[in-house]
Motif scaffolding. Structure first.
Motif, short mmCIF file in Angstrom:
data_model
loop_
_atom_site.label_atom_id
_atom_site.label_comp_id
_atom_site.label_asym_id
_atom_site.label_seq_id
_atom_site.Cartn_x
_atom_site.Cartn_y
_atom_site.Cartn_z
N SER A 26 -25.86 -19.88 13.81
CA SER A 26 -24.49 -20.12 13.35
C SER A 26 -24.37 -21.57 12.89
O SER A 26 -25.28 -22.38 13.11
CB SER A 26 -23.49 -19.86 14.49
OG SER A 26 -23.32 -21.02 15.27
N LEU A 59 -15.20 -16.33 16.28
CA LEU A 59 -16.47 -16.40 15.55
C LEU A 59 -16.33 -15.63 14.24
O LEU A 59 -15.89 -14.47 14.24
CB LEU A 59 -17.62 -15.76 16.35
CG LEU A 59 -17.89 -16.30 17.74
CD1 LEU A 59 -17.20 -15.46 18.80
CD2 LEU A 59 -19.39 -16.30 18.02
N LEU A 71 -18.34 -14.23 10.63
CA LEU A 71 -19.68 -13.68 10.33
C LEU A 71 -19.73 -13.13 8.91
O LEU A 71 -18.75 -12.58 8.41
CB LEU A 71 -19.97 -12.54 11.31
CG LEU A 71 -21.24 -11.71 11.07
CD1 LEU A 71 -21.84 -11.31 12.41
CD2 LEU A 71 -21.00 -10.47 10.22
N ILE A 113 -27.73 -19.05 6.89
CA ILE A 113 -27.16 -20.24 7.52
C ILE A 113 -27.05 -21.41 6.54
O ILE A 113 -26.08 -22.19 6.59
CB ILE A 113 -27.97 -20.62 8.80
CG1 ILE A 113 -27.22 -21.65 9.62
CG2 ILE A 113 -29.37 -21.09 8.48
CD1 ILE A 113 -25.93 -21.15 10.18
N HIS A 153 -23.95 -20.82 4.54
CA HIS A 153 -22.77 -21.09 5.40
C HIS A 153 -22.52 -22.60 5.49
O HIS A 153 -21.40 -23.07 5.34
CB HIS A 153 -23.00 -20.55 6.81
CG HIS A 153 -22.76 -19.07 6.99
ND1 HIS A 153 -22.31 -18.24 6.01
CD2 HIS A 153 -22.91 -18.30 8.10
CE1 HIS A 153 -22.19 -17.01 6.49
NE2 HIS A 153 -22.55 -17.02 7.77
N PRO A 190 -17.71 -21.33 15.10
CA PRO A 190 -18.97 -20.96 14.46
C PRO A 190 -18.84 -19.86 13.40
O PRO A 190 -18.06 -18.93 13.57
CB PRO A 190 -19.84 -20.49 15.62
CG PRO A 190 -18.93 -20.22 16.75
CD PRO A 190 -17.65 -20.96 16.52
N LEU A 245 -21.30 -17.16 11.91
CA LEU A 245 -22.60 -16.55 12.22
C LEU A 245 -23.30 -16.08 10.94
O LEU A 245 -22.65 -15.53 10.04
CB LEU A 245 -22.41 -15.33 13.13
CG LEU A 245 -21.84 -15.64 14.52
CD1 LEU A 245 -21.17 -14.39 15.10
CD2 LEU A 245 -22.95 -16.13 15.44
#
Ligand code: BEZ
Length: 216
Positions: free
Chosen positions: A16, A67, A69, A74, A77, A95, A97
């Protein structure tokens, strides 16, 4: 396999934007909201993720860990976080994910191929501190979610878990609630000594017990 209310939320370990996370360990003892978005660097998703960051005090006040997602990686992100912070003038303090191999997306049935062939749709899972799934929502890609509604549901779930009450249509924190249908009038009188307003024998209103002001 779809996840049903009351199921234990599947555990996973994933990368994450806040480092590696073991889901069950991470949410230990808290409520949690796990929500998926379709794709990084897209307009609706950018506004959603920024809005959740702006509401972080509200989630924290309710002891909720959030969280996000998607099936992006990553690096993507991490690159996108700067844009979200810039657009929404906020800090991405929860975070995101990465689920490139779709393990989490498949476990939570977040891919609906007739809506988006290979991307996650806008799913929401609210978990209680026992890691039981208390709410599921699925929105299409074109509709950004209303996170005030998610907070409203958490308020309802939390007073429902503490007091034997349920919440009526369009309820918001502070409004009257209804006595749980499992309680007899005698039990309701014991639990709510201020009394209740029975509009029908099965529809009994009481003041929101979470709003009670205690005097010294
Ligand atoms: C959006 O966030 O705007 C979006 C993402 C994927 C598909 C369609 C819209």
């Amino acid at each position: 396999m779809s996840i049903k209310l009351g199921d234990e939320a599947p555990n996973f370990t994933a990368q994450s934007t806040k480092g590696e996370i073991n889901f069950h360990e991470y949410i230990d003892g808290s409520w949690a909201v796990l929500f998926s978005h379709p794709k990084d660097f897209t307009p609706v998703c950018t506004t959603e993720l920024g809005t959740v960051a702006q509401l972080s005090d509200e989630f924290e006040k309710r002891n909720v860990k959030v969280l996000g997602l998607s099936v992006d990686g990553i690096e993507s992100h991490n690159d996108w976080v700067g844009d979200i912070e810039d657009v929404c003038q906020t800090e991405m303090n929860y975070p995101l994910l990465a689920d490139e191999n779709k393990e989490i997306a498949n476990a939570y049935d977040m891919i609906h191929p007739n809506e988006l062939a290979t991307l996650t749709v806008r799913s929401v899972f609210i978990l209680n501190p026992d890691k039981k799934v208390m709410l599921t929502l699925t929105y299409p890609a074109s509709v950004g979610r209303n996170f005030d509604e998610i907070l409203r549901v958490i308020d309802s779930l939390q007073i429902g878990a503490k007091y034997k009450v349920a919440t009526p249509a369009n309820w918001k924190s502070g409004d009257d609630v209804v006595v749980g249908s499992g309680l007899s009038d005698e039990e309701a009188n014991e639990l709510f000594p201020e009394g209740f307003n029975a509009v029908k024998p099965y529809l009994r209103y009481v003041a929101d017990p979470a709003s009670k002001v205690t005097s010294n």
